[in-house]
Structures are given as C-alpha cells and as structure tokens.
Design an enzyme around this catalytic site. Structure first.
Site, PDB file in Angstrom:
ATOM      1  N   THR A 163       0.669  -1.199   0.123  1.00  0.00           N
ATOM      2  CA  THR A 163       0.131  -0.021   0.150  1.00  0.00           C
ATOM      3  C   THR A 163       0.977   1.051   0.126  1.00  0.00           C
ATOM      4  O   THR A 163       1.868   1.430   0.815  1.00  0.00           O
ATOM      5  CB  THR A 163      -0.838   0.083   1.378  1.00  0.00           C
ATOM      6  N   LYS A 165       2.298   4.565   1.094  1.00  0.00           N
ATOM      7  CA  LYS A 165       2.102   5.532   2.077  1.00  0.00           C
ATOM      8  C   LYS A 165       2.830   6.778   1.957  1.00  0.00           C
ATOM      9  O   LYS A 165       3.996   6.755   0.742  1.00  0.00           O
ATOM     10  CB  LYS A 165       2.713   4.900   3.388  1.00  0.00           C
ATOM     11  N   LYS A 191      -0.847  -0.612  -4.348  1.00  0.00           N
ATOM     12  CA  LYS A 191      -2.337  -0.413  -3.864  1.00  0.00           C
ATOM     13  C   LYS A 191      -2.512   1.129  -3.570  1.00  0.00           C
ATOM     14  O   LYS A 191      -1.758   1.539  -2.774  1.00  0.00           O
ATOM     15  CB  LYS A 191      -2.653  -1.516  -2.760  1.00  0.00           C
ATOM     16  N   HIS A 284     -11.487  -3.677  -0.435  1.00  0.00           N
ATOM     17  CA  HIS A 284     -10.793  -3.366   0.949  1.00  0.00           C
ATOM     18  C   HIS A 284     -11.929  -3.432   1.695  1.00  0.00           C
ATOM     19  O   HIS A 284     -13.075  -3.204   1.454  1.00  0.00           O
ATOM     20  CB  HIS A 284     -10.229  -2.221   0.782  1.00  0.00           C
ATOM     21  N   ARG A 285     -12.037  -3.793   3.352  1.00  0.00           N
ATOM     22  CA  ARG A 285     -12.996  -4.156   4.152  1.00  0.00           C
ATOM     23  C   ARG A 285     -13.128  -2.846   5.021  1.00  0.00           C
ATOM     24  O   ARG A 285     -13.633  -2.955   6.116  1.00  0.00           O
ATOM     25  CB  ARG A 285     -12.804  -5.414   4.676  1.00  0.00           C
ATOM     26  N   HIS A 317      -9.078  -8.126   2.038  1.00  0.00           N
ATOM     27  CA  HIS A 317      -8.370  -8.075   3.203  1.00  0.00           C
ATOM     28  C   HIS A 317      -9.077  -9.134   4.162  1.00  0.00           C
ATOM     29  O   HIS A 317     -10.071  -9.138   4.617  1.00  0.00           O
ATOM     30  CB  HIS A 317      -8.209  -6.984   3.638  1.00  0.00           C
ATOM     31  N   SER A 369      -2.657  -7.922   5.328  1.00  0.00           N
ATOM     32  CA  SER A 369      -2.095  -6.670   5.318  1.00  0.00           C
ATOM     33  C   SER A 369      -2.360  -5.956   6.731  1.00  0.00           C
ATOM     34  O   SER A 369      -3.254  -6.261   7.404  1.00  0.00           O
ATOM     35  CB  SER A 369      -2.783  -6.014   4.130  1.00  0.00           C
TER      36      SER A 369
END
EC number: 4.1.1.39
Length: 465
Positions: A163, A165, A191, A284-285, A317, A369
């Site tokens: 991911t 950042k 991501k 994604h949750r 996820h 993750s």
C-alpha cells in the site's frame, strides 16, 4: 376460525424445534443475549419472526397468505459455553423470502430491523449457510483465483503487494513514482489506500494516468506482469463505473473498491462490469470492525466474507494473524477457507457453524495486510499458503534505503520461504533461520531484518470463539 386480534408470544408460531431444515433454506446462527426475564426460546423465535414475516401483533392480512410457507423458524437453541445468558439460536429462512442475486436484499432481511429489537440486550450473526439454489443466482467474483494466476502468469507462490504511504497528501506524480519503485523492486502489486478516492491534492484521473505509466514501465523492465489497485470507490455508482471504465481504457489489470462503505449494490455492479471487461477486482473491507469487532453484537467477519464472495471480488483483506490488525489463527483460517475453497465442512473449533457448498462460484484471494514485515514472511507463507496476497506497506516503504530496496527485501524473503517450504523445511520452526540465511546474499534483506528485528504487536485477540 375467525381473525383473533392481539399480541401472541413469538414462540407459539416461530419456535419449531421439530423442523427439518430443507436443502434450499438459508440457515443462520445468531448469538442472542436476551433481556432479563426473556426465555431463550422466545428470544430466538423473536429473531426468526422479526427477520422474516412477523410483527409485534397479529395482523388481519396474515390470513391472506400462507405463513407456514414464508416464515423464518428458530429450530434449535444451545447455550454458549462459558457465557452467562448467551445462546446460539439457529434460524431457517425459506428461499422465497429473498430476491435472486441480491446480497443487499438478503442482508436487509436477516440483519435488518431485528438488531434494534428491545427484547434483546445484544444480537450477533455468527454464520450463514447459503444454499446452492441461492448461490447459483449470483455471478460472484469477476474472475477467481485460477483465472487471476493465468492473467498474471504467476504460480506456486503467494503474490506480493504494497500500500502506497503516506496514504494521503502525495501529488499524483510522486505517488506514481513510489508505485514504479515498488513494482520495479519485485512486487506484483501496489495499492491505493482505501481512503484515496479523488481529493484536492490528487484527483483520480491524474493518479490513474501516473500509476498506469509506472506499472507499464516496471513491466517492461522486469518482464513480469504488474498491477496497481486503482481505487474506483466514489460518491455515486455512476462515478464509480466511470472510473472503472477509464482504468480499462488505460489497459491496467485491476481496480479496487471499498465494499462496505461503498455498499453491496455498488459492489455487485462493479463486479459485473469487471467480469465483462476483464478487470480484476481488489476489495478493501474498511468499516468492517465497526460491524464485526464486538463479540456479542453485530456480524462476524465470516458473514461479511461470504457476502463478498456472492457480491463479487477477486481479493479481500482478511487479517494477518501476526501483524497489527485483528485475527485469531483458527478463526481467520476458517473464513480464509470459506473465501477460497469450493466446499467447507462445518467445524465449530474454527467458528464454522454450517457446511458450506459454493458449487462453482469462483474463489477469492485473501489479503494479509497491516503491520507485517520480512520477519513475518515464514509465518505468513505457512499460514496462508500459495493462494494469498501478502501486503507490506510500511514493511516496504519503511526500508532504510528506500522503496525499491524495500520491495527487493520482501521478494527475496518470500522466494526464500517458498524454496525452503518446497524442500520440506518447517517454516514455523526454522523461519528465522531461513530469513537469516537469505539475508547473507541480499544486502537489502539484511538491512530490513536489522530495522524490524524488535517489532511485535502483542495484544490479546478480541475475536475468540
């Protein structure tokens, strides 16, 4: 017999312990905490009634339909071991209560108004059995595990992601640069963070363009197929589809959606678009813990996972077991199997209340993750196996030498673990040794090992049986 007005106990109509469940019924296991003085049978019957045909009083129009055909039935109640005044109530719903192909409608019935019901202190949906007759009305995941592997030409190992950042604040060009460095270093995917949509500092179209450029450049240089999960989540369904269309026009392999905040209707629409247009769909949750973290109220994540497999997504996820986010090992592996496998046996030790037959619905890759780094690689490889995506955000971008070396470190660690496993070594026991050996010929991995050697997230798990 004429119409008899008045209030009747729910259990007279809706508690039927001698009922034999049908193959076409949707079965639910609820954890019920009744108010003091409410017997468990009445509480279980109330749940069955309020989530199907019942209301608080007898109504004249009951006589115009066949309640026996349409009502939900509480057919079994068992006390929860070690908990006072908590029960598992099993409820069977006739298939005709639900619209075909609509997760939205299914959840509106089963976890709708009943959760605000006064006679219950708390209520949690622990599991659902979806019958094949209902499963067959759903498209499910756009492509599934095997098709994804064939599209990416990657076999025999977990996939690696990262991911980007800081999740908010980068300009589109700097964002694309980070994507390129990670993919060039050896990751399969990068991501968008779940809350990256289209903000003033980076509008979605600019991000899509720079990320596409980054991944095609990395692809050309490495000879491997690369992807970046472009988050298509938006304020309206129309805008979401517009973003997915643009991603398809750019020729990228995968888009992403926040399925709980975006909603099941939007998610199913996007999944259909993705299958029709050859896009993979990463899910994604975000918001799941609002629903699933309380032990006695809400919905367990395994229900949200089943709902997602029906609605459609190729990745979701699913906790890490070892990182910073929630996930007890056996329970996590229970819903990981429910995501990936065609047929899962009932197993209460893993929180699986019903045998689930998915017939031919494609599987979903679980994504680990959150707070994981190279030292976790042996455990993750052992726990999740090949059919998974391991995502290291800080564990890639936090490398002391930068993003590309961070990606190299993760790829080397993964290849070392897969090789060791294939040679028959025990990853659980020899994991640290395997990583140390590999770091001798990878300076990038050695540097990563040094930075994160002390980092652990040790807390008591909330999600216990």
């Amino acid at each position: 017999v004429g119409f008899k007005a008045g209030v009747k106990e729910y259990k007279l109509n809706y508690y039927t312990p001698d009922y034999d469940t049908k193959d076409t019924d949707i079965l639910a296991a609820f954890r019920v905490s009744p108010q003091p003085g409410v017997p468990p049978e009445e509480a279980g019957a109330a749940v069955a009634a309020e989530s199907s045909t019942g209301t608080w009083t007898t109504v004249w129009t009951d006589g115009l339909t066949s309640l026996d055909r349409y009502k939900g039935r509480c057919y079994e109640i068992e006390p929860v071991a070690g908990e006072e005044n908590q029960f598992i109530a099993y409820v069977a719903y006739p298939l005709d209560l639900f619209e075909e192909g609509s997760v939205t409608n299914m959840l509106t019935s089963i976890v709708g108004n009943v959760f605000g019901f006064k006679a219950l202190r708390a209520l949690r949906l622990e599991d659902l059995r979806i019958p094949p007759a209902y499963t067959k009305t759903f498209q499910g995941p756009p492509h599934g595990i095997q098709v994804e592997r064939d599209k990416l030409n990657k076999y025999g190992r977990p996939l690696l992601g990262c991911t980007i950042k800081p999740k908010l604040g980068l300009s589109a060009k700097n964002y694309g640069r980070a994507v390129y460095e990670c993919l060039r270093g050896g990751l399969d995917f990068t991501k968008d963070d779940e809350n990256v949509n289209s903000q003033p500092f980076m509008r979605w179209r600019d991000r899509f363009l720079f990320c596409a450029e980054a991944l095609f450049k990395a692809q050309a240089e490495t000879g491997e197929i690369k992807g970046h999960y472009l988050n298509a989540t938006a304020g309206t369904c129309e805008e979401m589809i517009k973003r997915a269309v643009f991603a398809r026009e750019l020729g990228v392999p995968i888009v992403m959606h926040d399925y709980l905040t975006g909603g099941f209707t939007a998610n199913t629409s996007l999944a259909h678009y993705c299958r029709d247009n050859g896009l993979l769909l990463h899910i994604h949750r975000a918001m799941h813990a609002v629903i699933d973290r309380q032990k006695n109220h809400g919905m367990h994540f395994r229900v949200l996972a089943k709902a997602l497999r029906m609605s459609g997504g190729d990745h979701i996820h699913a906790g890490t077991v070892v990182g910073k986010l929630e996930g007890e090992r056996e329970i996590t592996l229970g819903f990981v199997d429910l995501l990936r496998d065609d047929f899962v046996e009932k197993d209460r030790s893993r929180g699986i209340y019903f045998t689930q037959d998915w017939v031919s619905l494609p599987g979903v890759l679980p994504v680990a993750s959150g707070g994981i780094h190279v030292w976790h690689m042996p455990a993750l490889t052992e726990i999740f196996g090949d059919d998974s995506v391991l995502q290291f955000g800080g564990g890639t971008l936090g490398h002391p030498w930068g993003n590309a070396p961070g990606a190299v470190a993760n790829r080397v660690a993964l290849e070392a673990c897969v090789k060791a496993r294939n040679e028959g070594r025990d990853l659980a026991r020899e994991g640290n040794e395997i990583i140390r050996e590999a770091s001798k010929w990878s300076p990038e991995l050695a540097a990563a090992c040094e930075v994160w050697k002390e980092i652990k997230f040790e807390f008591q798990a909330m999600d216990t049986l």
